[in-house]
Design a protein around this motif. Sequence first.
Motif, PDB file in Angstrom:
ATOM      1  N   PHE A 276       7.609   1.386   9.933  1.00 38.13           N
ATOM      2  CA  PHE A 276       7.557   0.813   8.519  1.00 38.13           C
ATOM      3  C   PHE A 276       6.360   1.120   7.879  1.00 38.13           C
ATOM      4  O   PHE A 276       6.447   1.293   6.676  1.00 38.13           O
ATOM      5  N   LEU A 277       5.103   1.277   8.826  1.00 35.11           N
ATOM      6  CA  LEU A 277       3.963   1.555   8.011  1.00 35.11           C
ATOM      7  C   LEU A 277       4.048   2.923   7.506  1.00 35.11           C
ATOM      8  O   LEU A 277       3.489   3.329   6.635  1.00 35.11           O
ATOM      9  N   ASN A 278       4.733   3.786   8.382  1.00 32.96           N
ATOM     10  CA  ASN A 278       4.815   5.187   7.722  1.00 32.96           C
ATOM     11  C   ASN A 278       5.569   5.016   6.361  1.00 32.96           C
ATOM     12  O   ASN A 278       5.076   5.744   5.440  1.00 32.96           O
ATOM     13  N   GLU A 279       6.580   4.527   6.298  1.00 30.65           N
ATOM     14  CA  GLU A 279       7.334   4.315   4.853  1.00 30.65           C
ATOM     15  C   GLU A 279       6.587   3.670   3.915  1.00 30.65           C
ATOM     16  O   GLU A 279       6.500   3.893   2.760  1.00 30.65           O
ATOM     17  N   ALA A 280       5.438   2.644   4.213  1.00 36.02           N
ATOM     18  CA  ALA A 280       4.776   1.968   3.462  1.00 36.02           C
ATOM     19  C   ALA A 280       3.696   2.779   2.532  1.00 36.02           C
ATOM     20  O   ALA A 280       3.098   2.668   1.591  1.00 36.02           O
ATOM     21  N   THR A 281       3.428   4.247   3.123  1.00 33.30           N
ATOM     22  CA  THR A 281       2.756   5.100   2.278  1.00 33.30           C
ATOM     23  C   THR A 281       3.165   5.518   0.970  1.00 33.30           C
ATOM     24  O   THR A 281       2.475   5.861   0.238  1.00 33.30           O
ATOM     25  N   SER A 282       4.219   5.348   0.862  1.00 30.64           N
ATOM     26  CA  SER A 282       5.279   5.595  -0.469  1.00 30.64           C
ATOM     27  C   SER A 282       4.657   4.741  -1.575  1.00 30.64           C
ATOM     28  O   SER A 282       4.866   5.225  -2.580  1.00 30.64           O
ATOM     29  N   LEU A 283       4.122   3.646  -1.174  1.00 38.17           N
ATOM     30  CA  LEU A 283       3.577   2.650  -2.075  1.00 38.17           C
ATOM     31  C   LEU A 283       2.338   3.203  -2.854  1.00 38.17           C
ATOM     32  O   LEU A 283       2.068   2.889  -3.900  1.00 38.17           O
ATOM     33  N   PHE A 284       1.520   4.191  -2.055  1.00 41.50           N
ATOM     34  CA  PHE A 284       0.309   4.637  -2.762  1.00 41.50           C
ATOM     35  C   PHE A 284       0.470   6.042  -3.360  1.00 41.50           C
ATOM     36  O   PHE A 284      -0.041   7.032  -2.588  1.00 41.50           O
ATOM     37  N   ARG A 285       1.248   6.270  -4.435  1.00 38.88           N
ATOM     38  CA  ARG A 285       1.420   7.466  -5.035  1.00 38.88           C
ATOM     39  C   ARG A 285       0.648   7.477  -6.336  1.00 38.88           C
ATOM     40  O   ARG A 285       0.516   6.513  -6.982  1.00 38.88           O
ATOM     41  N   GLY A 286       0.030   8.674  -6.778  1.00 38.30           N
ATOM     42  CA  GLY A 286      -0.283   8.840  -8.166  1.00 38.30           C
ATOM     43  C   GLY A 286      -1.923   8.665  -8.113  1.00 38.30           C
ATOM     44  O   GLY A 286      -2.509   8.526  -9.202  1.00 38.30           O
ATOM     45  N   ALA A 287      -2.532   9.018  -7.086  1.00 41.14           N
ATOM     46  CA  ALA A 287      -3.894   8.745  -7.070  1.00 41.14           C
ATOM     47  C   ALA A 287      -4.946   9.814  -8.185  1.00 41.14           C
ATOM     48  O   ALA A 287      -4.134  11.007  -7.915  1.00 41.14           O
TER      49      ALA A 287
END
Length: 498
Positions: free
Chosen positions: A325-336
């Motif tokens: 789940f934590l691996n998938e949660a990285t998709s929340l943080f796009r566009g920096a």
Amino acid sequence: MPSRRLRIALPGSTVPERIRSAFAHLRDEMDIPDDFPPGVLLEAQGAADRGAGGTDAHDRELLDIPFVTIDPPGSMDLDQAVHIERGLAPQGEAAGFVVRYAIADVAHFVVAGGAVDQEAGARGMTFYAPDGRTPLHPPVLSEGAASLLPDAERPAVVWRIELAAGGEISSVHVSRGMVRSRARFTYDEAQQAIDGGSAGEVLDLLRVVGLLREEIERVRGGVSLDVPEQDVTVESDGAYGLELRSVLPVEGWNAQISLLTGIAAARVMRAGKMGIFRTLPQSDERDVERLRRTSLALHIPWPAREPYADLLARLDSSEPAHAAFLNEATSLFRGAGYLPFEGDVPEGAEHAAIAAEYAHVTAPLRRLVDRYGTEICLTLCAGGSAADVPDWVREAMGALPKTMSRSGQRAGGFERAAIDIVEAALLDGRVGEVFAGVVVDLDGKDPTKGQVVIDDPTVRGVVRSATSPLPLGEAVEVRLVEASIEQRRIVFDLPGQG
């Protein structure tokens, strides 16, 4: 914390040579340089010879402060050294803390517009690969004269951040000084010292302040993802492998000091009406909803009104379902990105994952933008205004965001491709075998395609189903149909459906 080390390369195997060849091809493909031009090396050596003793601007009284460094094993490019002590308590109040964070003074060594400066501008950041790294600056600086190595006097930029008893920032100042690190810890060594009660005041207070700052982060809605790290290792006999490990608590506490400094730097920039922020937009609601479906598939309770930051904070990356789940949660943080400004701070200046305004200033040996942000803060804390910021900094502001975006994408692609090579090597010769794993992602356009992480060895690959949608978050058995070191590709299918 749990860890796994995977080795490849049996005696007489041709795999290591194929890996080395694949790394060389990858560097050529992505135009990653092997070395520095002679003129850059010559200028860097001169800067190292002249600059090691600092200048009159570097306060030598700071040499009495017992800084320590905490880094991965074998690191020589030491950007940061930390010291923490209890502050003086006003009458009737609890004592706070004084955090000093010494940062390598790269601008002291690099001549604006010179050969080293231009080469750093072309690279943007350090590039990492299992068989070595391509540094932002020549090693005579990044691993020598500018690095905060133990028991050596070094010119630095020293942040002094006073915290209230609860961990909130009460004052910030930054200036130049000479420092000397007293001890060099790896993360494992620091954690063992803290757990064993032999750490000393600095590491003990790192734990106290780190925990306070983690709670402050949680309350303001910030997120620090405890995603298990996948590190490529090179053994003494030349064999390559992968190490999968959960992040140690001390790594999180140490990261909080860096985050604290970046937040403090952003406050200085906002007050001085000039700076360059690291930004990240709010997560797309569709990504959050997709994560909710993933939590159901992984049997992770997520109450409807619980913010995702609170959920992430209570997960344990040593549990396989939580790690997926934590691996998938990285998709929340796009566009920096990066936002330079002069005058009032524009809209959209916050970093959504940190839930605060934030600036990169703590890794100038490895990241170009930090040198510029640091010089802005030095000028403003010395009583200057935006107009007093050095011309070489002001002239670079417009181009820095594009430079950092380009180099960040390049570095990320390079590191991911290098891991792909080693993952494929771990499965070399095993086409047709069946492995247990978990489907961790689906193709956005085709639910019969996605990503699977297998259990042993722990690697990720493409997975395909001929007919039915893939079961996201569920345990599956998959068959290996391709493992190409040269193409950097791993493909599985679901047995009986491929």
